[in-house]
Design a protein around this motif. Structure first.
Motif, PDB file in Angstrom:
ATOM      1  N   LEU A 547       0.841  -1.196   0.000  1.00  0.00           N
ATOM      2  CA  LEU A 547       0.000   0.000   0.000  1.00  0.00           C
ATOM      3  C   LEU A 547       0.875   1.243   0.000  1.00  0.00           C
ATOM      4  O   LEU A 547       1.909   1.292   0.674  1.00  0.00           O
ATOM      5  N   GLN A 549       0.653   5.736   0.100  1.00  0.00           N
ATOM      6  CA  GLN A 549      -0.211   6.843   0.505  1.00  0.00           C
ATOM      7  C   GLN A 549       0.403   8.157   0.058  1.00  0.00           C
ATOM      8  O   GLN A 549       1.623   8.335   0.104  1.00  0.00           O
ATOM      9  N   ARG A 550      -0.464   9.072  -0.410  1.00  0.00           N
ATOM     10  CA  ARG A 550      -0.001  10.401  -0.788  1.00  0.00           C
ATOM     11  C   ARG A 550      -1.071  11.418  -0.438  1.00  0.00           C
ATOM     12  O   ARG A 550      -2.244  11.071  -0.269  1.00  0.00           O
ATOM     13  N   SER A 551      -0.647  12.673  -0.335  1.00  0.00           N
ATOM     14  CA  SER A 551      -1.561  13.757   0.052  1.00  0.00           C
ATOM     15  C   SER A 551      -1.480  14.871  -0.979  1.00  0.00           C
ATOM     16  O   SER A 551      -0.605  15.746  -0.890  1.00  0.00           O
ATOM     17  N   THR A 559      -6.305  12.557   1.418  1.00  0.00           N
ATOM     18  CA  THR A 559      -5.295  11.531   1.160  1.00  0.00           C
ATOM     19  C   THR A 559      -5.757  10.621   0.028  1.00  0.00           C
ATOM     20  O   THR A 559      -6.955  10.509  -0.259  1.00  0.00           O
ATOM     21  N   GLU A 560      -4.788   9.957  -0.583  1.00  0.00           N
ATOM     22  CA  GLU A 560      -5.048   8.906  -1.564  1.00  0.00           C
ATOM     23  C   GLU A 560      -4.252   7.674  -1.147  1.00  0.00           C
ATOM     24  O   GLU A 560      -3.044   7.764  -0.903  1.00  0.00           O
ATOM     25  N   VAL A 561      -4.936   6.547  -1.040  1.00  0.00           N
ATOM     26  CA  VAL A 561      -4.297   5.283  -0.685  1.00  0.00           C
ATOM     27  C   VAL A 561      -4.307   4.388  -1.916  1.00  0.00           C
ATOM     28  O   VAL A 561      -5.368   4.145  -2.502  1.00  0.00           O
ATOM     29  N   GLY A 580      -6.767   2.523  -6.254  1.00  0.00           N
ATOM     30  CA  GLY A 580      -6.797   3.021  -4.886  1.00  0.00           C
ATOM     31  C   GLY A 580      -8.116   3.648  -4.502  1.00  0.00           C
ATOM     32  O   GLY A 580      -9.138   3.490  -5.180  1.00  0.00           O
ATOM     33  N   ARG A 582      -9.702   7.437  -2.738  1.00  0.00           N
ATOM     34  CA  ARG A 582      -9.425   8.856  -2.500  1.00  0.00           C
ATOM     35  C   ARG A 582     -10.352   9.346  -1.391  1.00  0.00           C
ATOM     36  O   ARG A 582     -11.559   9.114  -1.434  1.00  0.00           O
ATOM     37  N   GLU A 616      -3.120  -4.591   5.959  1.00  0.00           N
ATOM     38  CA  GLU A 616      -2.921  -4.196   4.564  1.00  0.00           C
ATOM     39  C   GLU A 616      -3.380  -5.271   3.578  1.00  0.00           C
ATOM     40  O   GLU A 616      -2.882  -5.353   2.453  1.00  0.00           O
TER      41      GLU A 616
END
Length: 666
Positions: A547, A549-551, A559-561, A580, A582, A616
């Motif tokens: 997994l 993650q970003r913002s 966030t986006e996973v 993913g 959002r 996860e």
């Protein structure tokens, strides 16, 4: 006092008054024989378009400067929203979409008044008055029922932001095209109503309606194609058309408008279908109004619809008035709507065009009936029963095949009638190709009857279209000595409507093959995977790695996973996909999916995840969708053909010859 809100609301009210003035001036000018009043009515419609443009410009500016004192701005925008997405925010809410609809309609009607009305002295006053009535109906709703310029009682520091489903670049193009396409049905409606009121139901109104109907057909087609693309790449369910009630409402006007474009050829050539053509253009606009009502009434549940409001009942009344006025005009003029001729033969091109229009209307009725079935089931049985994709696929599927058959056969049939030997000669090649295609694909393993029928008929449509191009180009080569490429290109300048229409037919055939094959032969897998585990589907191996993650920090996204998935085939890596979810700051309970795609000409690998646990472990859904790329390729051919058919044909330049010296002038 909020200056922007006051300016915008004043522009809407003034536009409403100007549209009413256009009605009054046109009626008075026609009855009293006052050209000045008729001109004033036309100018009033131009003023209405300018005022609507000022109103939408005001709302756009309020969005850009984050004026959250305007309720619509606070409900659909936020400070971290990118400027281009604020354009999407303009028409994302109910008041904003209604303003965009009315603005687009005012521009269409202004262009109609400037370009077409001067050419129809027999019905110009009726047309301008009808335009004014239609515009006033929508401006009334904007001014008094759903104003985008209402001021918030308390000005918030920040807005709520866009609905999470709408935070996508596709929103910059899909809704404008679709709304504009629905609005464009108003111009053929106005021309049909004017022809009925003026009693001029011969070919005159058809000649002027053709270009507007082609434009409406083209923009509506593009809007629905973009809608399918948006649904496929954003909604995350593996498909592109779910027969959602609002999706159905968007495509419904396209069917009678397409039927009209075919049926008008029969009226032009034979003086037949006068009543039928008028019914088609009136029905197309009525269905556009129905779509407006359906989206705003809460009548049916849809991810695309707005919440129920007082605007819904208003548009139901408006829809009733449109239908009543249309039926009344048709009944009034029925004595002069008789055909000038009868069919000479069932085996003729006009028969094919008539059957084609009947099939399109049958599809319209099926889709409309299925869309409204939950309402009627609740009304009569007190139980809301919803019909889904299986119903539409099973009923519309055979009608689609019948439509392809009429496209294939109708292309080779002559006008009026032909000798049996001529028919046999023209149909022999397509029949042999159809049987050969069926045998070939059956031998390759295709067993589904819908798929076999669609592929075979699509091959025939391609063959007869190429033959028509070859016959036309051969004639030009003999006449001009040009080469094959030049002669083929010159066909479009000689008869744009005909050869552009042939391209549209090819596009429809390609789309039909892609739709049927991707529906029948789609492969799916839904599994839970821990990091390092794999699943196989369609000959591919999908390995879930980890997994991420970003913002992004824009457009309300918190966030986006993402799940990193490696795709291999026969031990060779195909690529890495990252489906993913959002998450949004102001919509914590409305996460959206992020679709991961790997496309080719033969298949799409389509992945998204439903969720994950604390270890996860993700729930991964895989779709192997065959021939999806050909849906978009067919759509491109469709659009190119529509543009060719619509594009104004160059008129040959007139050359003034000098008289020989000594010659006498007449």
């Amino acid at each position: 006092m909020n200056v922007l809100a006051t300016l915008g609301a004043s522009a809407v009210l003034t536009a409403f008054a100007a549209s009413l003035f256009a009605v009054g001036a046109s009626v008075y000018g026609h009855r009293a024989g006052r050209p000045a009043a008729l001109l004033a009515g036309r100018r009033a419609l131009l003023a209405t378009a300018l005022l609507a443009t000022f109103a939408i410009g005001t709302l756009a500016y309020a969005l850009l400067v984050n004026d959250f004192s305007v309720a619509h701005v606070a409900s659909v925008s936020s400070r971290d929203m990118e400027p281009q997405m604020k354009w999407a925010a303009l028409y994302s809410g109910q008041p904003g979409s209604l303003l965009f609809w009315t603005w687009s309609m005012s521009l269409f009607m202004a262009a109609f008044v400037a370009v077409t009305v001067p050419k129809i002295p027999w019905g110009g006053a009726h047309a301008v008055a009808t335009c004014g009535v239609v515009l006033a109906s929508f401006l009334f709703a904007l001014a008094f029922l759903a104003s985008p310029f209402d001021v918030s009682p308390v000005t918030p520091d920040d807005g709520i932001g866009l609905n999470p489903l709408l935070v996508d670049p596709g929103m910059l193009v899909h809704p404008p095209f679709l709304l504009t396409g629905l609005v464009s049905t108003s111009i053929p409606f106005v021309l049909g109503a004017a022809a009925l009121m003026a009693g001029k139901v011969d070919g005159a109104w058809i000649r002027h309606a053709r270009s507007w109907a082609l434009l409406s057909f083209l923009v509506l087609g593009v809007g629905n194609l973009l809608g399918a693309w948006w649904a496929y790449t954003v909604l995350g369910w593996g498909g592109y058309w779910g027969w959602d009630p609002v999706e159905n409402s968007a495509i419904l006007p396209l069917f009678p408008m397409t039927a009209f474009l075919h049926a008008l050829l029969v009226q032009e050539r034979r003086g037949m279908l006068k009543l039928w053509n008028l019914v088609l253009v009136l029905a197309a606009f009525a269905l556009a109004v129905f779509g407006t009502f359906n989206v705003r009434s809460g009548l049916v549940a849809s991810v695309h619809s707005f919440a129920q409001s007082e605007v819904g009942p208003y548009f139901l009344v408006l829809l009733g008035l449109v239908i009543a006025a249309s039926v009344g005009l048709l009944a009034w003029r029925s004595p002069i709507l008789r055909a000038d001729a009868d069919l000479d033969s069932l085996a003729s091109r006009e028969s094919g065009l008539i059957v084609n229009s009947y099939i399109l209307v049958a599809i319209t009725l099926v889709v409309l009936g299925g869309t409204l079935f939950p309402v009627f089931s609740e009304l009569f049985q007190d139980v809301r029963i919803t019909v889904g994709p299986p119903f539409f696929n099973q009923v519309v599927g055979p009608l689609l095949i019948a439509l392809l058959a009429t496209l294939a056969v109708g292309t080779v049939l002559p006008w009026r009638q032909a000798a049996t030997s001529t028919l046999v000669r023209r149909l022999r090649g397509p029949a042999v190709l159809l049987l050969a295609t069926w045998v070939l694909f059956a031998a390759l393993g295709m067993r589904d009857p819908f798929a076999l029928a669609t592929v075979g008929l699509a091959a025939v449509i391609g063959f007869v279209t190429l033959r028509e191009f070859a016959i036309g180009a051969r004639g030009l080569r003999r006449a001009t000595g040009a080469g094959w490429p030049a002669a083929t290109a010159r066909l479009f300048s000689r008869d744009q409507r005909r050869y552009g229409g042939y391209l549209v037919h090819v596009g429809v055939a390609v789309i039909a093959v892609a739709v049927v094959v991707s529906t029948v032969y789609q492969e799916t897998a839904r599994v839970s995977l821990a990091p390092g585990e794999s699943v196989e589907a369609g000959g591919y191996t999908f390995t879930y790695e980890r997994l991420l993650q970003r913002s992004p920090g824009v457009n309300g996204i918190e966030t986006e996973v993402l799940a990193e998935v490696t795709v291999t085939r026969d031990g060779r890596q195909v690529g890495t996909l990252e489906p993913g979810r959002r998450f949004f700051e102001n919509f914590p309970s409305q996460p959206t999916g992020i679709v991961a795609l790997d496309g080719s000409l033969t298949r799409d690998l389509y992945l998204f995840i439903q969720g994950w646990d604390s270890n996860e472990v993700v729930e991964l859904q895989v779709f192997i969708n065959p021939l999806i790329a050909w849906l978009w390729i067919g759509g491109a051919i469709f659009v190119v053909g529509g543009i060719v058919a619509f594009w104004p044909q160059a008129q040959p330049a007139r050359v003034t010859a000098e008289a020989p010296e000594g010659a006498q002038r007449a």
